[in-house]
Motif scaffolding. Structure first.
Motif, mmCIF file in Angstrom:
data_model
loop_
_atom_site.group_PDB
_atom_site.id
_atom_site.type_symbol
_atom_site.label_atom_id
_atom_site.label_comp_id
_atom_site.label_asym_id
_atom_site.label_seq_id
_atom_site.Cartn_x
_atom_site.Cartn_y
_atom_site.Cartn_z
ATOM 1 N N TYR A 34 17.303 41.221 37.885
ATOM 2 C CA TYR A 34 17.392 42.664 38.426
ATOM 3 C C TYR A 34 17.452 43.715 37.230
ATOM 4 C CZ TYR A 34 18.451 47.192 40.753
ATOM 5 O OH TYR A 34 18.418 48.383 41.274
ATOM 6 N N MET A 35 18.047 43.387 36.268
ATOM 7 C CA MET A 35 18.322 44.332 35.019
ATOM 8 C C MET A 35 17.209 44.641 34.435
ATOM 9 S SD MET A 35 21.207 43.533 32.292
ATOM 10 C CE MET A 35 22.627 43.660 33.386
ATOM 11 N N VAL A 36 16.333 43.247 34.052
ATOM 12 C CA VAL A 36 15.065 43.488 33.008
ATOM 13 C C VAL A 36 13.937 44.051 33.956
ATOM 14 C CG1 VAL A 36 15.853 41.633 31.483
ATOM 15 C CG2 VAL A 36 14.379 41.021 33.506
ATOM 16 N N LYS A 37 14.178 43.870 35.193
ATOM 17 C CA LYS A 37 12.936 44.624 36.074
ATOM 18 C C LYS A 37 13.472 46.028 36.095
ATOM 19 C CE LYS A 37 11.766 40.706 39.037
ATOM 20 N NZ LYS A 37 12.223 39.870 40.104
ATOM 21 N N GLU A 38 14.370 46.459 35.929
ATOM 22 C CA GLU A 38 14.593 48.016 36.148
ATOM 23 C C GLU A 38 14.427 48.573 34.820
ATOM 24 O OE1 GLU A 38 15.551 50.003 38.826
ATOM 25 O OE2 GLU A 38 14.668 48.205 39.774
ATOM 26 N N GLN A 82 24.174 51.385 39.143
ATOM 27 C CA GLN A 82 24.363 52.712 38.425
ATOM 28 C C GLN A 82 24.611 52.139 36.904
ATOM 29 O OE1 GLN A 82 24.705 55.755 39.332
ATOM 30 N NE2 GLN A 82 25.158 56.144 37.176
ATOM 31 N N PHE A 83 25.319 51.138 36.657
ATOM 32 C CA PHE A 83 25.479 50.708 35.434
ATOM 33 C C PHE A 83 24.099 50.567 34.594
ATOM 34 C CE2 PHE A 83 25.674 46.878 32.510
ATOM 35 C CZ PHE A 83 26.049 47.484 31.488
ATOM 36 N N ILE A 84 23.408 49.664 35.294
ATOM 37 C CA ILE A 84 21.925 49.426 34.922
ATOM 38 C C ILE A 84 20.865 50.696 34.773
ATOM 39 C CG2 ILE A 84 19.784 48.198 35.650
ATOM 40 C CD1 ILE A 84 21.633 46.100 36.847
ATOM 41 N N SER A 85 20.976 51.749 35.575
ATOM 42 C CA SER A 85 20.379 52.775 35.426
ATOM 43 C C SER A 85 20.764 53.582 34.089
ATOM 44 C CB SER A 85 20.738 53.843 36.732
ATOM 45 O OG SER A 85 22.079 54.268 36.827
ATOM 46 N N GLU A 86 22.227 53.384 33.858
ATOM 47 C CA GLU A 86 22.697 54.067 32.663
ATOM 48 C C GLU A 86 22.103 53.218 31.326
ATOM 49 O OE1 GLU A 86 26.906 54.031 33.186
ATOM 50 O OE2 GLU A 86 26.758 55.528 34.940
ATOM 51 N N LEU A 87 22.072 52.124 31.607
ATOM 52 C CA LEU A 87 21.458 51.202 30.460
ATOM 53 C C LEU A 87 20.018 51.388 30.257
ATOM 54 C CD1 LEU A 87 22.535 47.286 31.150
ATOM 55 C CD2 LEU A 87 23.472 48.915 29.450
ATOM 56 N N LYS A 88 19.225 51.981 31.528
ATOM 57 C CA LYS A 88 18.049 52.411 31.094
ATOM 58 C C LYS A 88 17.844 53.706 30.052
ATOM 59 C CE LYS A 88 13.465 53.443 33.412
ATOM 60 N NZ LYS A 88 13.064 53.420 34.740
ATOM 61 N N VAL A 89 18.672 54.533 30.502
ATOM 62 C CA VAL A 89 18.727 55.746 29.676
ATOM 63 C C VAL A 89 19.302 55.619 28.185
ATOM 64 C CG1 VAL A 89 19.917 58.047 29.161
ATOM 65 C CG2 VAL A 89 19.404 57.072 31.477
ATOM 66 N N LEU A 90 20.332 54.716 27.846
ATOM 67 C CA LEU A 90 20.685 54.418 26.739
ATOM 68 C C LEU A 90 19.493 53.450 25.790
ATOM 69 C CD1 LEU A 90 23.028 54.039 24.576
ATOM 70 C CD2 LEU A 90 23.699 51.950 25.873
ATOM 71 N N SER A 91 18.920 52.483 26.736
ATOM 72 C CA SER A 91 17.747 51.920 25.914
ATOM 73 C C SER A 91 16.552 52.837 25.463
ATOM 74 C CB SER A 91 17.147 50.938 27.003
ATOM 75 O OG SER A 91 16.230 50.411 26.334
ATOM 76 N N GLU A 92 16.347 53.894 26.170
ATOM 77 C CA GLU A 92 15.430 54.849 25.747
ATOM 78 C C GLU A 92 15.615 55.487 24.507
ATOM 79 O OE1 GLU A 92 14.509 56.778 29.388
ATOM 80 O OE2 GLU A 92 13.484 55.415 30.143
ATOM 81 N N LYS A 93 16.891 55.957 24.567
ATOM 82 C CA LYS A 93 17.694 56.565 23.476
ATOM 83 C C LYS A 93 17.660 55.885 22.168
ATOM 84 C CE LYS A 93 21.394 58.981 23.851
ATOM 85 N NZ LYS A 93 22.920 59.506 24.084
ATOM 86 N N LEU A 94 17.969 54.413 22.318
ATOM 87 C CA LEU A 94 17.830 53.530 21.061
ATOM 88 C C LEU A 94 16.395 53.344 20.736
ATOM 89 C CD1 LEU A 94 20.807 51.203 22.135
ATOM 90 C CD2 LEU A 94 20.693 52.707 20.060
ATOM 91 N N PRO A 154 32.649 43.023 40.296
ATOM 92 C CA PRO A 154 32.824 41.829 41.248
ATOM 93 C C PRO A 154 32.378 42.510 42.757
ATOM 94 C CG PRO A 154 34.575 41.938 39.651
ATOM 95 C CD PRO A 154 34.098 42.993 39.427
ATOM 96 N N GLY A 155 31.186 41.894 43.220
ATOM 97 C CA GLY A 155 30.930 42.228 44.720
ATOM 98 C C GLY A 155 30.282 43.482 44.669
ATOM 99 N N GLU A 156 30.138 44.317 43.710
ATOM 100 C CA GLU A 156 29.770 45.545 43.877
ATOM 101 C C GLU A 156 28.370 46.016 43.326
ATOM 102 O OE1 GLU A 156 32.629 48.552 42.627
ATOM 103 O OE2 GLU A 156 34.355 47.120 43.007
ATOM 104 N N PHE A 157 27.337 45.511 44.316
ATOM 105 C CA PHE A 157 26.050 45.737 43.760
ATOM 106 C C PHE A 157 25.754 47.398 43.409
ATOM 107 C CE2 PHE A 157 21.064 44.905 44.810
ATOM 108 C CZ PHE A 157 21.023 44.577 43.381
ATOM 109 N N ALA A 158 26.191 48.316 44.217
ATOM 110 C CA ALA A 158 26.031 49.525 44.025
ATOM 111 C C ALA A 158 26.579 50.199 42.524
ATOM 112 C CB ALA A 158 26.807 50.385 44.885
ATOM 113 N N ALA A 159 27.780 49.416 42.051
ATOM 114 C CA ALA A 159 28.219 49.709 40.425
ATOM 115 C C ALA A 159 27.175 49.198 39.539
ATOM 116 C CB ALA A 159 29.580 49.289 40.721
ATOM 117 N N TRP A 160 26.791 47.986 39.859
ATOM 118 C CA TRP A 160 25.877 47.524 38.839
ATOM 119 C C TRP A 160 24.528 48.207 38.910
ATOM 120 C CZ3 TRP A 160 26.240 43.852 35.079
ATOM 121 C CH2 TRP A 160 27.230 43.111 35.366
#
Length: 249
Positions: free
Chosen positions: A143-147, A104-116, A96-102
């Motif tokens: 933002y998520m799908v652009k990243e 970071q999470f989305i950068s981790e999703l990118k790594v996970l997506s590449e692994k999958l 909630p309200g934490e764009f920086a945390a989002w």
């Protein structure tokens, strides 16, 4: 192609807890071509795959908490492969309200997506309504799908409506990243899910959109129940949605 109909098993989680195999059988007998998992109730992957093959149910996907993917990746993906799943959906995240945390999470999703992707699998994210409100002025799914260009969205249409978005316009703008629809009907008062066709959402329009997007599955989910038991409700959901699909050319 007409999309096939699957059931998100969270809809009948109490039945699954009591008798997982019998619940799967009832879902198949109700007409569903596939299921989307939300847990496996301690059933070994080999046994589950054998039973799915025996009763003729396909795996449309699985909801897997991000923490499980992050902390137990190898065993988690081995299980998904063993049951024949290729679609792994993160069902929920909030900061909630934490764009920086989002971010970071989305950068981790990118790594996970590449692994999958390297495993022949696809990472999905399943939305609620808070992703459009949690960080002021930011559509976090956009933002998520652009990243993470390889990420697919499992769009829950109920929650898009709940977020008061221009739903059709938003869907068209994100077509390239949409891989699945969650079809969940909404009643207005109280605002909660109900059986398909008994609520206020233009489900037929969403079926037409799914056809236009060439989506492989429409995944039924119901989380609130008024007069019917969960199993009775999802049987009605199937009948109503199947009729809508047949009526859309």
């Amino acid at each position: 192609m007409k999309p096939k109909i699957a059931l998100q098993l969270w809809s009948v989680k109490e039945d699954c807890q009591k008798d997982f195999k019998n619940t799967l059988k009832e879902v198949k007998e109700a007409g569903y071509a596939g299921v989307e998992f939300a847990g496996y109730y301690d059933m070994p992957a080999k046994e589950l795959k054998s039973y799915l093959d025996e009763i003729g149910l396909e795996v449309a996907g699985s909801h897997v908490p991000y923490e499980k993917l992050a902390n137990d990746y190898e065993a988690t993906i081995a299980y998904e492969k063993a049951i024949g799943n290729t679609r792994v959906a993160v069902p929920y995240m909030t900061f909630p309200g934490e764009f920086a945390a989002w971010k970071q999470f989305i950068s981790e999703l990118k790594v996970l997506s590449e692994k999958l992707q390297a495993e022949g699998m696809t990472l999905y994210y399943h939305n609620h309504s808070h992703e459009f409100k949690e960080v002021e002025g930011v559509d976090l799914l956009d933002y998520m799908v652009k990243e993470v260009p390889d990420l697919k969205l499992e769009v829950d249409l109920y929650w898009l409506h709940d977020a008061e978005l221009p739903v059709n316009e938003w869907l068209d703008q994100h077509q390239a990243n949409i891989g699945l629809f969650h079809v969940k009907e909404m009643q207005e008062n109280p605002r909660e899910s109900t059986e398909i066709g008994k609520g206020i959402l233009p489900i037929v329009d969403y079926v037409k959109k799914a056809r236009a997007f060439d989506l492989p599955w429409l995944i039924v989910e119901q989380e609130a129940f008024q007069a019917l038991t969960p199993m009775e409700a999802v049987k009605e959901d199937y009948i109503a949605l199947a009729q809508m699909i047949e009526g859309v050319s």
